[in-house]
Design an enzyme around this catalytic site. Structure first.
Site, PDB file in Angstrom:
ATOM      1  N   CYS A  32     -60.371  -1.987  39.829  1.00  0.00           N
ATOM      2  CA  CYS A  32     -60.104  -1.328  38.436  1.00  0.00           C
ATOM      3  C   CYS A  32     -60.017  -2.832  37.666  1.00  0.00           C
ATOM      4  O   CYS A  32     -59.984  -3.162  36.636  1.00  0.00           O
ATOM      5  CB  CYS A  32     -58.935  -0.201  38.129  1.00  0.00           C
ATOM      6  SG  CYS A  32     -57.601  -0.933  38.628  1.00  0.00           S
ATOM      7  N   HIS A 311     -52.255  -0.256  36.992  1.00  0.00           N
ATOM      8  CA  HIS A 311     -54.369   0.552  36.276  1.00  0.00           C
ATOM      9  C   HIS A 311     -54.234  -0.800  36.029  1.00  0.00           C
ATOM     10  O   HIS A 311     -53.533  -1.106  34.767  1.00  0.00           O
ATOM     11  CB  HIS A 311     -53.766   1.824  36.224  1.00  0.00           C
ATOM     12  CG  HIS A 311     -55.869   1.900  36.178  1.00  0.00           C
ATOM     13  ND1 HIS A 311     -56.279   2.254  37.193  1.00  0.00           N
ATOM     14  CD2 HIS A 311     -56.390   3.010  35.100  1.00  0.00           C
ATOM     15  CE1 HIS A 311     -57.755   2.844  36.657  1.00  0.00           C
ATOM     16  NE2 HIS A 311     -57.639   3.188  35.591  1.00  0.00           N
TER      17      HIS A 311
END
Length: 369
Positions: A32, A311
């Site tokens: 990510c 994330h």
């Protein structure tokens, strides 16, 4: 993604930009950090266009030696040439190359998006510089790839340049800082210039990008054990030091230092401070005698309470619409949603989504105010 893509196309309807593509990127376990930065760079339109132009103009791009530059160009061209308007692509070749070249990104641990961005831009520059130094074949003394690497009207004749090569990466992202030190004894000012691709700013609670930039350029006194050796006085003297932006870049990348080493804890901690980043930014603390004005077009967001897990997602402005990219998923958002990524005014908050890297494009040209 089919349903998400349809939803996005439906939301944009007749306003879907001609020729534009909105594609999510597949996540390979922990990529990510890479996906969020790649989306920001893809929607940095001058960078995208020059990358594609460079690669298309190169001789036999299919035969070119694989490197991060060719893999990035392949990925951008893959997205750009899709028949569908929305969907998902897998940046597999790019990620494999990245891991092959740099062991830092090989592990499945949480990676730093800013570290990746920095590595990528510097690697692209290294590749372009190597290409410019490569011996020319036949009678081709100024190859197409060198012309494009230098950008329009900036190729050095016959490759005999003494100045550093100015690539299209430099033209987009490079700015110049000047480090001024004034001796408090003789008043002599010593200035040293250094280039940058992004500015890393210290942050404080309930602050703004403008105040962070002012702190970045604030005057610091060098005394006691930190005295400055003045060449004119030929001795250590008290001095005042400050950093100023001498030349503002076309794309201003601001990295907020959200991860701080805490001595008492013996580890890094994430600062969830509320830092307001405006949609329009004016750089008024530059050496140049005019204000450089910028417009926000992308934000890489860190989601999570700590530096070693979490994330990354990105917010991107494209054709006056704001989009939210979360790996494979892409959706349209209202401009007002951006405020939710400023940070928290309380130390403990359930909101862990914070702006981490900001991308601003210059809206004024040199010599105008």
């Amino acid at each position: 993604m089919g349903a998400t893509g349809s939803k996005l196309e439906k939301a944009l309807g007749d306003q879907f930009p001609e020729g534009e593509r909105y594609f999510g990127l597949e996540n390979f376990g922990n990529t990510c950090y890479c996906n969020s930065v790649l989306q920001a760079l893809y929607f940095c339109v001058p960078f995208r266009e020059q990358l594609i132009e460079y690669y298309s103009s190169s001789k036999n791009p299919a035969d070119a030696e694989e490197n991060l530059l060719t893999c990035l160009a392949d990925l951008f061209m893959l997205i750009n040439s899709q028949k569908k308007k929305t969907g998902v692509v897998a940046p597999k070749r790019f990620v494999q190359r990245l891991k092959k070249q740099n062991e830092i990104f090989r592990s499945y641990m949480h990676q730093d998006a800013h570290e990746f961005l920095n590595y990528l831009l510097n690697e692209l520059v290294d590749i372009l510089e190597k290409e410019s130094r490569a011996p020319k074949s036949d009678s081709d003394t100024s190859s197409t790839s060198e012309k494009v690497a230098n950008g329009p009207n900036n190729a050095h004749a016959n490759g005999a340049q003494k100045e550093p090569l100015v690539t299209w990466v430099h033209k987009n992202f490079q700015g110049i800082l000047t480090n001024e030190t004034r001796c408090l004894c003789c008043e002599t000012v010593t200035a040293r210039d250094e280039t940058f691709f992004d500015l890393s700013l210290d942050i404080e609670q309930n602050s703004s990008i403008t105040s962070c930039l002012k702190n970045f350029s604030s005057t610091e006194t060098l005394n006691a054990e930190d005295k400055f050796f003045c060449d004119k006085c030929c001795s250590l003297q008290e001095a005042q030091k400050r950093m100023k932006i001498k030349k503002a870049p076309h794309i201003l990348v601001i990295h907020l230092k959200r991860f701080k080493y805490i001595e008492q804890l013996g580890r890094y901690k994430k600062l969830s401070y509320r830092v307001v980043f405006p949609l329009e930014l004016k750089l008024s603390n530059t050496v140049e005698d005019y204000d450089a004005e910028y417009s926000l077009f992308a934000v890489v967001v860190h989601v999570g309470s700590g530096p070693n897990h979490g994330h990354y997602v990105s917010l991107v402005k494209s054709h006056n619409h704001w989009l939210f990219f979360d790996d494979e998923n892409v959706e349209m958002i209202d401009e007002s949603v951006i405020q939710t990524f400023f940070g928290s005014s309380q130390e403990y908050s359930s909101n862990t989504d914070h702006g981490y890297i900001l991308f601003y494009e210059r809206t004024t040209t040199a010599g105008t105010s």
